[in-house]
Design an enzyme around this catalytic site. Structure first.
Site, PDB file in Angstrom:
ATOM      1  N   CYS A 154      36.156 -13.380  -5.167  1.00 17.79           N
ATOM      2  CA  CYS A 154      36.202 -12.616  -3.924  1.00 17.79           C
ATOM      3  C   CYS A 154      35.905 -13.426  -2.661  1.00 17.79           C
ATOM      4  CB  CYS A 154      35.346 -11.360  -3.999  1.00 17.79           C
ATOM      5  SG  CYS A 154      33.964 -11.439  -5.115  1.00 17.79           S
ATOM      6  N   ARG A 192      31.081 -18.839 -15.668  1.00 20.89           N
ATOM      7  CA  ARG A 192      29.810 -18.113 -15.653  1.00 20.89           C
ATOM      8  C   ARG A 192      28.957 -18.625 -16.798  1.00 20.89           C
ATOM      9  NH1 ARG A 192      31.965 -11.863 -14.782  1.00 20.89           N
ATOM     10  NH2 ARG A 192      33.105 -12.308 -12.859  1.00 20.89           N
ATOM     11  N   GLN A 240      40.715 -14.732 -14.313  1.00 20.45           N
ATOM     12  CA  GLN A 240      40.807 -13.330 -13.926  1.00 20.45           C
ATOM     13  C   GLN A 240      42.141 -13.099 -13.231  1.00 20.45           C
ATOM     14  OE1 GLN A 240      37.156 -13.019 -11.548  1.00 20.45           O
ATOM     15  NE2 GLN A 240      36.477 -11.462 -12.994  1.00 20.45           N
ATOM     16  N   ASP A 255      42.967 -11.442 -10.775  1.00 17.36           N
ATOM     17  CA  ASP A 255      42.239 -10.770  -9.707  1.00 17.36           C
ATOM     18  C   ASP A 255      43.169 -10.346  -8.563  1.00 17.36           C
ATOM     19  OD1 ASP A 255      39.950  -9.823  -8.570  1.00 17.36           O
ATOM     20  OD2 ASP A 255      38.895 -11.738  -8.642  1.00 17.36           O
ATOM     21  N   HIS A 288      42.471  -8.669  -4.334  1.00 18.83           N
ATOM     22  CA  HIS A 288      41.623  -8.003  -3.356  1.00 18.83           C
ATOM     23  C   HIS A 288      42.515  -7.253  -2.397  1.00 18.83           C
ATOM     24  CE1 HIS A 288      39.163 -11.319  -4.967  1.00 18.83           C
ATOM     25  NE2 HIS A 288      38.325 -10.313  -5.103  1.00 18.83           N
ATOM     26  N   LYS A 348      32.136   0.939  -9.423  1.00 19.87           N
ATOM     27  CA  LYS A 348      33.393   0.517 -10.030  1.00 19.87           C
ATOM     28  C   LYS A 348      33.906   1.490 -11.079  1.00 19.87           C
ATOM     29  CE  LYS A 348      31.020  -2.475 -13.334  1.00 19.87           C
ATOM     30  NZ  LYS A 348      31.072  -3.695 -14.112  1.00 19.87           N
ATOM     31  N   HIS A 351      38.166  -4.746  -5.158  1.00 22.46           N
ATOM     32  CA  HIS A 351      38.315  -5.854  -6.112  1.00 22.46           C
ATOM     33  C   HIS A 351      38.898  -5.207  -7.353  1.00 22.46           C
ATOM     34  CE1 HIS A 351      34.859  -8.140  -4.128  1.00 22.46           C
ATOM     35  NE2 HIS A 351      34.711  -6.926  -3.667  1.00 22.46           N
TER      36      HIS A 351
END
Length: 588
Positions: free
Chosen positions: A286, A315, A333, A335, A337, A416, A462
RNA sequence: GCUGAUGUGGCGCAGUUGGUAGCGCAAUUGAUUCGUAAUCAAUAGGUCGAGGGUUCGAGUCCCUCCAUCAGCUCCA
């Protein structure tokens, strides 16, 4: 099935799920009784039934159980069943209940009583000399437990809190009949055969090395699947008006302080020092996406902006949590946004839910939806959290999407919606998620200019569909037991040569398929055709085996053996080519 | 990170009370040219997870680490 309630009355339970639950709960008691007989020092904590069977968390002091001990416990359970003890409830007022448990040394039960509603009397169930504090109901005699098995032991924290003492958890399962138990054990064996770690090794999809625990290596076959998924992802996102960016893996500490990750996620972030400054390896994408947005002014006309990124994140997960591709320390990911105005929230979330639903249906996955609310350690005002949570609820209601609420499990910056996929063992894994975020735009001072020329703060979504491409591939592998559909299969067709006499024609067939961008391999070893088929079928799991012998060479045809039906069909090369390329294109 | 277990050639495994590593599959080579789930033979391949220790001698016993597995906790 006859059951007894804590007031001493009996009844007949008809509901099959409820029956199984009561039976398993009683099995937990019988197991506890067996443990108490063999280990008088045992103190009991919680011992419930669950969807897999039952367990009991037990404090055994310094005693460590071996597999042989578990066998002995199971044997003792059988003895208790055979004794056919009546199971009888009784009720005590609170103070007497505490006294009874204290007398019997059940310190965990005493602690449990303190957590219970003070006005309620406390019920107990007794079978022989064994007494357990319990709400019931139970079976009426121990002999009613006909089919059970101890399945293993593990550690478990008292009250599931890692700050508390670790107890010994003995797991078991029980069914109404021996046949059901046998079927269940057979099912578990089948599921183990589908384990993506095993299939991944067999099919050369990915590997792990001691030198990089939790960091997957993708092999050419696994990479073919990964790239195919990414191609699909790009196609549907382009259709839905997403743009794609790529942001740095490493950014300095200051950025992560601004985003809040330094405070809320520090323990999970890898970091490094560059020119005496601390840099973090991104655990989330993000901040990168936010920086791209912030790099120039925006008009309300541009919103919503849907910005995708296939971001590689790292991570530091606890090593005990690592699990094949399901739980890794480095993953991709899918991902995106979405930057938008307040009034666009519902439509944007609905759009994402649609997209995720489309993706999961493509693979035939079952899933359920969970709404996670504000966690304890989080940032932002109550008003924003409430607005964000209501935004998610509004979208789910508008779509008539059933969901459960997971209190306090949201991200630190916003609530979420999580999508949980079920794997072959019935375990569920969080894949897709949609998070609504008022904080990041605030922290980074994001703006857009509205129709009146005034500066406004956008809201951010997200979201991911696959979640982690690595985890998704793991789930797909188990879901299909390695028999991927043609479009995903790492090797889509394998040309098998009956004898060298037809080698030239086989090469031509191979080249034709290869030129048409079919992922094809040629097996021209000096082996019998049965041998090659066996390998292509059981190890490579190739959807189409193209058998080439003298007959095919002479007639200019191909014989296609189908992996799933084991049927062989003769057709022209052109016909096969158009069939397989159409299937790949249509993703079937 | 916590509890318990495991770690032997690419893969799957065997190795009895400590005496110097074996099997199957895969690989390589040779023979076979064989039509729908394993053709035959030969060859090669291992400092037994790593590091210490006990012993005349350790894959086997002890210690410390590492990794993996079943869970717990955590999470995409």
């Amino acid at each position: 099935m006859k059951v007894i309630y804590n007031d001493g009355t009996t009844g007949v339970c008809e509901d099959s799920a409820e029956k199984l639950h009561i039976l398993r709960h009683s099995a937990a008691h019988i197991m506890a009784q067996a443990v108490k007989r063999l280990y008088p020092c045992a103190k009991f904590a919680y011992g419930p039934a669950n969807e897999k069977g039952f367990y009991y968390d037990i404090d055994l002091g310094d005693i460590k159980l071996t597999d042989a001990d578990l066998v002995a416990i199971e044997k003792e359970m059988k003895a208790i069943v055979k004794e056919n003890l009546p199971i009888k409830p009784f009720i005590l007022p609170r103070n007497e209940a505490v006294k009874l448990m204290q007398e019997r040394g059940e310190t965990y039960k005493v602690e449990h009583i303190a957590d219970l509603d003070e006005t309620e009397p406390i019920s107990f169930y007794q079978q022989g000399d064994y007494i357990d504090m319990c709400r019931g109901p139970h079976i009426t005699y121990t002999k009613a437990l006909k089919a059970f098995k101890i399945t293993g032991q593990s550690g478990a924290y008292w009250k599931n809190d890692s700050n508390n003492k670790m107890l010994t958890r003995i797991n078991g399962t029980a069914f109404e009949t021996q046949e059901e138990l046998d079927n269940h054990m057979k099912m578990l064996e089948e599921a183990a055969k589908r384990d993506h770690r095993r299939i991944g090794k067999e099919m050369n999809l990915f590997m792990f090395a001691e030198e990089a625990p939790g960091f997957p290596f993708f092999l050419p076959n696994g990479m073919a699947i990964k790239n195919t998924l990414i191609d699909y992802w790009r196609e549907i996102h382009k259709r839905d008006n997403y743009v794609e960016i790529s942001t740095p893996l490493i950014m300095n500490r200051h950025l992560w302080e601004t985003s809040g990750h330094w405070d809320h996620y520090k323990d999970n972030m890898y970091s490094t020092t560059i020119d005496d400054e601390t840099y973090c390896i991104k655990p989330m994408n993000c901040p990168g996406g936010v920086m791209v947005y912030r790099s120039k002014p925006h008009s309300y006309r541009e919103l919503p902006m849907r910005v995708g990124e296939l971001g590689v994140v790292h991570r530091h997960e606890l090593k005990g949590a690592l699990h094949g591709l399901f739980r890794v320390r480095c993953f991709t990911q899918d991902d995106a946004h979405i930057f938008m105005r307040r009034e666009q929230i519902t439509d944007e979330i609905a759009g994402v839910v649609h997209l995720i639903n489309e993706v999961y249906n493509k693979f035939g996955f079952k899933y359920y939806v969970e709404l996670s609310t504000r966690p304890e350690n989080s940032m932002g005002s109550d008003e924003d959290w409430e607005a964000a949570t209501n935004g998610l609820i509004g979208a789910l209601n508008k779509l008539n999407m059933p969901y459960t609420i997971n209190e306090g499990d949201g991200a630190f910056y916003g609530p979420k919606i999580d999508f949980h996929l079920e794997d072959s063992l019935g375990r569920t894994w969080q894949c897709g998620t949609i998070q609504l975020d008022f904080q990041m735009p605030l922290n980074f001072g994001l703006e857009y200019v509205d129709e009146k020329g005034e500066k406004q703060r956008p809201i951010m979504i997200h979201r991911v569909c696959f979640g982690s491409i690595e985890r998704f591939i793991g789930i797909l592998t188990e879901h299909f037991a390695g028999k991927f559909p043609v479009w995903l299969a790492p090797v889509q067709a394998k040309v098998l040569l009956v004898s060298e006499k037809s080698a030239e024609y086989a090469k031509k067939v191979y080249n034709t398929l290869r030129d048409a961008k079919v992922r094809v391999e040629l097996d021209n070893r000096n082996e019998k055709i049965g041998y090659m088929i066996r390998e292509a079928q059981t190890v490579d799991r190739v959807p189409y085996m193209v058998i080439i012998g003298q007959k095919e060479a002479e007639e200019g045809i191909v014989s296609i053996r189908n992996r799933d039906t084991a049927q062989t069909t003769e057709m022209s090369l052109e016909e096969f080519l158009s069939k397989i390329t159409a299937e790949i294109k249509d993703r079937v």
